[in-house]
Scaffold this motif. Structure first.
Motif, PDB file in Angstrom:
ATOM      1  N   ARG A  47       0.782  -1.271   0.062  1.00  0.00           N
ATOM      2  CA  ARG A  47       0.139   0.169  -0.215  1.00  0.00           C
ATOM      3  C   ARG A  47       0.911   1.357   0.221  1.00  0.00           C
ATOM      4  O   ARG A  47       1.609   1.504   0.972  1.00  0.00           O
ATOM      5  CB  ARG A  47      -0.732   0.007   1.233  1.00  0.00           C
ATOM      6  CG  ARG A  47      -1.737   1.290   1.382  1.00  0.00           C
ATOM      7  CD  ARG A  47      -2.556   1.398   2.491  1.00  0.00           C
ATOM      8  NE  ARG A  47      -3.209   2.356   2.762  1.00  0.00           N
ATOM      9  CZ  ARG A  47      -4.849   2.668   2.653  1.00  0.00           C
ATOM     10  NH1 ARG A  47      -5.340   1.614   2.577  1.00  0.00           N
ATOM     11  NH2 ARG A  47      -5.238   3.888   2.852  1.00  0.00           N
ATOM     12  N   VAL A  48       0.889   2.220  -1.258  1.00  0.00           N
ATOM     13  CA  VAL A  48       1.668   3.071  -1.316  1.00  0.00           C
ATOM     14  C   VAL A  48       0.521   4.329  -1.350  1.00  0.00           C
ATOM     15  O   VAL A  48      -0.013   4.593  -1.955  1.00  0.00           O
ATOM     16  CB  VAL A  48       2.478   3.103  -2.241  1.00  0.00           C
ATOM     17  CG1 VAL A  48       3.391   4.490  -2.641  1.00  0.00           C
ATOM     18  CG2 VAL A  48       3.483   1.660  -2.432  1.00  0.00           C
ATOM     19  N   GLU A  49       0.937   5.376  -0.394  1.00  0.00           N
ATOM     20  CA  GLU A  49       0.291   6.639  -0.270  1.00  0.00           C
ATOM     21  C   GLU A  49       0.508   7.570  -1.414  1.00  0.00           C
ATOM     22  O   GLU A  49       1.976   7.713  -1.562  1.00  0.00           O
ATOM     23  CB  GLU A  49       0.273   7.343   1.009  1.00  0.00           C
ATOM     24  CG  GLU A  49      -0.274   6.541   2.132  1.00  0.00           C
ATOM     25  CD  GLU A  49      -1.765   6.529   2.035  1.00  0.00           C
ATOM     26  OE1 GLU A  49      -2.315   7.275   1.402  1.00  0.00           O
ATOM     27  OE2 GLU A  49      -2.248   5.524   2.771  1.00  0.00           O
ATOM     28  N   LEU A  50      -0.366   8.068  -2.210  1.00  0.00           N
ATOM     29  CA  LEU A  50      -0.027   8.951  -3.325  1.00  0.00           C
ATOM     30  C   LEU A  50      -0.026  10.385  -2.732  1.00  0.00           C
ATOM     31  O   LEU A  50      -0.630  10.813  -1.831  1.00  0.00           O
ATOM     32  CB  LEU A  50      -0.784   8.844  -4.418  1.00  0.00           C
ATOM     33  CG  LEU A  50      -0.782   7.524  -5.194  1.00  0.00           C
ATOM     34  CD1 LEU A  50      -1.794   7.549  -6.635  1.00  0.00           C
ATOM     35  CD2 LEU A  50       0.383   6.962  -5.785  1.00  0.00           C
ATOM     36  N   ASN A  51       0.722  11.139  -3.259  1.00  0.00           N
ATOM     37  CA  ASN A  51       0.888  12.647  -2.916  1.00  0.00           C
ATOM     38  C   ASN A  51      -0.271  13.578  -3.597  1.00  0.00           C
ATOM     39  O   ASN A  51      -0.662  13.240  -4.550  1.00  0.00           O
ATOM     40  CB  ASN A  51       2.206  13.110  -3.581  1.00  0.00           C
ATOM     41  CG  ASN A  51       3.517  12.437  -3.013  1.00  0.00           C
ATOM     42  OD1 ASN A  51       3.549  12.109  -1.986  1.00  0.00           O
ATOM     43  ND2 ASN A  51       4.188  12.226  -3.904  1.00  0.00           N
TER      44      ASN A  51
END
Length: 721
Positions: A47-51
């Motif tokens: 899970r990668v949070e986007l900017n």
């Protein structure tokens, strides 16, 4: 610039910006989710949070060499929602589809455009496609995005004017529209022209549809092409579904209408337009959803169930089809993408002066394709057996209902709409080629040459036939009604109004229509047109039906007239069924007429002389065409094998005993097959009870004479014993 175009809804290729793309640092991800608090990328177990890039954009770069499969987790006000990203998918519309659309030759256009539930690249969802060539941008919106299409911009596919977007997770029942940015930068929210289901009017949304109906009419479909319709029995019951018995759905109509029509003996039902329309008072003749059965009565599958049930009962289904015009509602077809698209740009051709509507641009190949495909759509998807094209005359003439200066001639200086001619020819040729057993009918009120002539037969005008299977005989209808409404004492002066139709009876393949148009707007019901007291009115009504069923041509009768309803039809309440209630004191008056119609249909079906040679002059012969003083008409009909039927009409209120009629065969014995004066029909029961044999006595130029008792205001059919 891409950001601003996406936010303003004017980007023609959002997939070039949004989604996953190769980047020097690996793979870049750009997501547009207005109103989102956060967006995370889910790939594998990561899970990668986007900017947050502002304005609803979220982005990030992952050090990945290959494009991964991924999902989005979007946070709105503290709640997380998982999505497939619409912008990671390839176009879901093929190159062949686009080529055929560009050529205006996609005969299954409904399978390419509109909303289609499908599995694309292994993911279930809905493909949205729309033709809007003038649009600066198109977005799809619906109840799945609270009607804000900012997150769903569509891509333009080449030069065809088609916009496409596959939206994962959207399925049957979802509401949607297209948010179109016009050339001038303004926006318009439009229903899908190709929607196969709509909301119930007055709501105007389109509905994603997927059919699960399993047809059970294989036997009907296998045999409906066995005999050409012009050589088969055909008596149609014209029905306005919404008012036939108000409140019934398609599925309840499937039971009650089928039972009623089968009991009455009609071979077909003809349905006033079923395609979606916003205004109930138009009876369906101002269509906004050409590919969607009206939602007032149920779903498209419910309508299929109605057709299926009728077919299983041996009843054909004809649909009124309206390719002549469409209404100006600002959520439908008018100026669809900000320019004249479905309608001509020239207002002298675009405006329909009679109905305040717009005409179609028949010269534009994509518009022709929209209509031609629509005709085949109803026949193929809904198993419709016949299409009756409404208001054909208004399509054929550029000066139709227009004064001098209000119309522009064609390139040859004439008044013919050559584009409309070409469209009708293409439509008919396509339907007859693709749909065996289907026939088309034209409501055409002029003397246009060759309405039912083959399209390759140029005839006198050099334009070719229009290619219809049959044409409504408006001349017969007008003349015969003018005659029958007169007092019998005056009918002898108008005798030619009943005989003139035989001058041109074989110029086209005709249907004899007593339609809804003849029993509305102050014209009165059929029985109320008749002169005299109530007994005489009913007698003339019955005699007229007997004449109509015996006349060359097929029959069409509007609902309510089969039981002599006295009131005009109104879409708000429909037929007066209480007149058939046994508790009603005058019940025999109306039940008797209905029994006559049953017997007319039964005898008609059993007598090939009345339908086998409807288009062959050798199938008809006058006996008494000039008995104006007696108000009598007598003629013979012949089957292919020569078997005759003798029809005699006495439109005077007196009994004529031993009336002489010239017949061709002295050895033939005749019996009364039908008599509209029988007591069971409400008549006086004047009969010819036994066999009748001709005598060697000259009558009507024939060597033998048959003497028949003619009841007052009655029609008698005689067949060989």
């Amino acid at each position: 610039m891409d950001r601003q175009r996406l936010l303003s809804g004017t980007h023609h290729d959002p997939h070039a910006v949004l989604g996953a793309h190769a980047d020097p640092g690996g793979t870049a991800f750009v997501v547009l989710r207005p109103y989102a608090r956060a967006v995370a990328l889910l790939t594998g177990e990561r899970r990668v949070e986007l900017n947050d890039a502002g304005d609803g954009f979220f982005s990030g770069v992952l050090p990945l060499d290959a494009m991964p499969e991924y999902r989005l987790c979007v946070t709105y006000d503290g709640s997380d929602v998982a999505y497939e990203d619409p912008y990671r998918f390839l176009p879901a519309l093929g190159e062949l589809d686009l080529h055929l659309i560009g050529e205006g030759r996609h005969e299954e256009l409904w399978k390419a455009l509109g909303a289609h539930v499908m599995t694309h690249q292994g993911v279930p969802g809905t493909r949205f496609t729309v033709w809007a060539p003038h649009a600066r941008g198109v977005r799809v919106c619906g109840d799945f995005c609270r009607w804000d299409g900012a997150a769903y911009p569509m891509r333009s596919l080449g030069s065809t004017g088609v916009w496409e977007l596959f939206v994962p997770g959207i399925g049957e029942g979802a509401l949607y529209k297209f948010d179109i940015t016009r050339p001038d930068g303004t926006r318009t929210l439009r229903a899908d022209p190709m929607a196969r289901r709509t909301e119930v009017p007055s709501a105007t949304g389109s509905v994603v549809a997927e059919s699960s109906h399993v047809w059970a009419d294989a036997e009907w479909m296998a045999h409906r092409a066995d005999r050409p319709v012009c050589q088969a029995p055909f008596s149609a019951y014209e029905v306005h579904l919404a008012s036939w018995r108000p409140g019934l759905s398609y599925r309840r109509l499937a039971v009650q209408l089928t039972d009623y029509v089968r009991d009455a003996g009609f071979t077909h039902v003809e349905l006033l337009p079923v395609a979606e329309y916003p205004f109930s008072g138009s009876w369906g003749y101002q269509v906004t959803g050409f590919y969607a059965p009206t939602a007032r009565l149920g779903t498209p599958d419910d309508f299929k169930y109605l057709v299926d049930t009728l077919h299983q009962a041996g009843i054909g289904v004809i649909l009124d089809w309206v390719p002549a015009h469409f209404p100006k509602d600002d959520w439908a077809l008018a100026a669809f993408d900000g320019e004249h698209l479905y309608e001509p740009a020239d207002p002298r051709r675009a405006e329909h002066p009679d109905w305040g509507t717009l005409t179609f641009d028949y010269g534009r190949k994509e518009v022709r394709n929209f209509l031609v495909a629509n005709a085949t759509y109803w026949c193929e998807e809904f198993h419709i057996d016949g299409l009756r094209a409404d208001a054909v005359a208004s399509m054929l003439y550029l000066d139709y209902s227009r004064e001098d200066g209000q119309w522009a001639p064609n390139e040859s200086g004439g008044r013919e709409n050559l584009d409309a001619v070409a469209f009708l020819q293409e439509m008919n040729a396509t339907v007859y080629r693709r749909c065996p057993g289907v026939f088309t009918i034209a409501e055409e009120s002029t003397a246009w040459d060759g309405v039912t002539r083959a399209t390759h037969d140029t005839g006198r005008d050099g334009l070719g036939g229009l290619g219809f299977g049959m044409k409504w005989n408006m001349g017969w209808m007008h003349d015969s009604l003018e005659y029958i409404k007169r007092d019998p004492v005056h009918r002898k002066y108008h005798h030619n109004e009943m005989t003139f139709s035989m001058v041109y009876a074989y110029s086209e393949n005709y249907v004899l229509p007593i339609s809804h148009d003849e029993v509305v707007h102050g014209k009165g019901s059929l029985v109320s047109k008749m002169p005299g007291d109530w007994w005489q009115q009913r007698a003339s009504h019955r005699a007229y039906l007997g004449f109509m069923w015996a006349h060359p041509g097929k029959q069409l009768l509007f609902m309510g007239q089969e039981f002599a309803q006295g009131a005009e039809w109104a879409e708000s309440h429909g037929p007066d069924w209480w007149l058939l209630d046994p508790a009603y004191p005058a019940e025999p008056d109306h039940r008797g007429v209905l029994q006559l119609v049953r017997d007319l249909n039964h005898e008609y079906r059993s007598a090939p002389a009345l339908w086998e040679r409807d288009t062959d002059p050798a199938g008809f012969s006058w006996i008494a065409a000039d008995a104006a003083e007696d108000n009598v008409l007598a003629f013979l009909r012949f089957a292919t094998d020569g078997t005759p039927l003798l029809a005699v009409c006495n439109f005077s209120p007196v009994v004529r005993h031993a009336y002489p009629l010239g017949v061709p065969d002295a050895a033939m014995v005749w019996r009364e097959a039908l008599n509209t004066d029988l007591a069971c029909y409400g008549g006086g029961d004047v009969r010819n009870p036994g066999p009748l044999k001709s005598e060697p006595e000259t009558a009507h130029g024939r060597p033998d004479c048959l003497r028949v008792t003619l009841p007052p205001l009655a029609t008698v059919w005689l067949r060989p014993a």
